[in-house]
Design a protein around this motif. Structure first.
Motif, mmCIF file in Angstrom:
data_model
loop_
_atom_site.group_PDB
_atom_site.id
_atom_site.type_symbol
_atom_site.label_atom_id
_atom_site.label_comp_id
_atom_site.label_asym_id
_atom_site.label_seq_id
_atom_site.Cartn_x
_atom_site.Cartn_y
_atom_site.Cartn_z
ATOM 1 N N GLU A 5 -3.558 -4.125 3.309
ATOM 2 C CA GLU A 5 -4.837 -4.676 2.895
ATOM 3 C C GLU A 5 -4.608 -5.966 2.112
ATOM 4 O O GLU A 5 -3.697 -6.052 1.294
ATOM 5 C CB GLU A 5 -5.608 -3.668 2.055
ATOM 6 C CG GLU A 5 -5.950 -2.427 2.864
ATOM 7 C CD GLU A 5 -6.754 -1.420 2.080
ATOM 8 O OE1 GLU A 5 -7.886 -1.750 1.682
ATOM 9 O OE2 GLU A 5 -6.249 -0.313 1.863
ATOM 10 N N GLU A 19 -2.427 0.030 -9.458
ATOM 11 C CA GLU A 19 -3.352 1.005 -8.889
ATOM 12 C C GLU A 19 -4.124 0.394 -7.734
ATOM 13 O O GLU A 19 -4.408 -0.806 -7.718
ATOM 14 C CB GLU A 19 -4.305 1.495 -9.966
ATOM 15 C CG GLU A 19 -3.558 2.206 -11.090
ATOM 16 C CD GLU A 19 -4.485 2.919 -12.031
ATOM 17 O OE1 GLU A 19 -5.630 3.202 -11.638
ATOM 18 O OE2 GLU A 19 -4.055 3.194 -13.148
ATOM 19 N N TYR A 20 -4.475 1.255 -6.819
ATOM 20 C CA TYR A 20 -5.271 0.847 -5.670
ATOM 21 C C TYR A 20 -6.734 0.756 -6.118
ATOM 22 O O TYR A 20 -7.334 1.742 -6.522
ATOM 23 C CB TYR A 20 -5.090 1.862 -4.546
ATOM 24 C CG TYR A 20 -5.895 1.582 -3.314
ATOM 25 C CD1 TYR A 20 -5.654 0.444 -2.561
ATOM 26 C CD2 TYR A 20 -6.881 2.459 -2.894
ATOM 27 C CE1 TYR A 20 -6.387 0.182 -1.420
ATOM 28 C CE2 TYR A 20 -7.615 2.204 -1.746
ATOM 29 C CZ TYR A 20 -7.366 1.061 -1.019
ATOM 30 O OH TYR A 20 -8.086 0.800 0.110
ATOM 31 N N ASP A 21 -7.287 -0.447 -6.095
ATOM 32 C CA ASP A 21 -8.647 -0.694 -6.570
ATOM 33 C C ASP A 21 -9.506 -1.315 -5.472
ATOM 34 O O ASP A 21 -9.925 -2.474 -5.579
ATOM 35 C CB ASP A 21 -8.623 -1.643 -7.780
ATOM 36 C CG ASP A 21 -7.898 -1.077 -8.970
ATOM 37 O OD1 ASP A 21 -7.997 0.135 -9.205
ATOM 38 O OD2 ASP A 21 -7.233 -1.852 -9.680
ATOM 39 N N PRO A 22 -9.824 -0.585 -4.410
ATOM 40 C CA PRO A 22 -10.553 -1.200 -3.292
ATOM 41 C C PRO A 22 -11.961 -1.664 -3.652
ATOM 42 O O PRO A 22 -12.501 -2.548 -2.998
ATOM 43 C CB PRO A 22 -10.592 -0.084 -2.249
ATOM 44 C CG PRO A 22 -10.436 1.172 -3.021
ATOM 45 C CD PRO A 22 -9.568 0.834 -4.195
ATOM 46 N N ILE A 64 2.527 -3.514 -4.121
ATOM 47 C CA ILE A 64 1.509 -4.542 -4.294
ATOM 48 C C ILE A 64 2.195 -5.897 -4.432
ATOM 49 O O ILE A 64 3.144 -6.040 -5.190
ATOM 50 C CB ILE A 64 0.640 -4.234 -5.525
ATOM 51 C CG1 ILE A 64 -0.092 -2.899 -5.306
ATOM 52 C CG2 ILE A 64 -0.344 -5.364 -5.801
ATOM 53 C CD1 ILE A 64 -0.786 -2.347 -6.529
ATOM 54 N N TYR A 108 -1.911 -5.054 -0.610
ATOM 55 C CA TYR A 108 -1.568 -3.648 -0.843
ATOM 56 C C TYR A 108 -0.827 -3.169 0.393
ATOM 57 O O TYR A 108 -1.391 -3.168 1.506
ATOM 58 C CB TYR A 108 -2.825 -2.798 -1.065
ATOM 59 C CG TYR A 108 -3.414 -2.955 -2.438
ATOM 60 C CD1 TYR A 108 -3.113 -2.055 -3.450
ATOM 61 C CD2 TYR A 108 -4.281 -4.004 -2.735
ATOM 62 C CE1 TYR A 108 -3.652 -2.202 -4.723
ATOM 63 C CE2 TYR A 108 -4.823 -4.144 -3.993
ATOM 64 C CZ TYR A 108 -4.505 -3.244 -4.982
ATOM 65 O OH TYR A 108 -5.045 -3.376 -6.240
#
Length: 110
Positions: A5, A19-22, A64, A108
């Motif tokens: 992504e 952290e994954y923060d979509p 990341i 990501y």
């Protein structure tokens, strides 16, 4: 299928990105089958892993990556040489926009 992504960071990176923060970004998704063959061509392109205090080369495949504006042209060149160029147009457009706005891109990995 695994996806990578990418998004344009609306601000200068600060701190760590762990952290994954979509919900924070307008991501585009790219199939791993398109990115994985390009990894060797990304080597030597200056990026950062998770923070601006961690220099990196290319994409952090499973983590990341912060791609600075000055490294975007090298990524564009690699994408333009891909045999899957037609399927990478959305990513190329995102990179072009980021470059024109002098913004970082966040990646990501899988």
């Amino acid at each position: 299928m695994a996806k990578h992504e990418f998004a344009i960071l609306p601000w200068e990176p600060k701190g760590r990105y762990d952290e994954y923060d979509p919900w924070k970004y307008n991501f585009i998704k790219v199939d791993d089958e398109l990115i994985e063959p390009l990894l060797p061509s990304f080597c030597g392109i200056k990026t950062f892993a998770h923070t601006l205090e961690e220099p990196w080369d290319g994409l952090n495949y499973c983590g990341i990556t912060l791609i600075p504006p000055q490294s975007i042209p090298a990524f564009q060149i690699s994408l333009l040489q891909s045999e899957h160029l037609g399927r990478l147009q959305e990513l190329l457009a995102l990179l072009k926009t980021a470059q024109s706005q002098n913004k970082f891109v966040i990646h990501y990995g899988i």
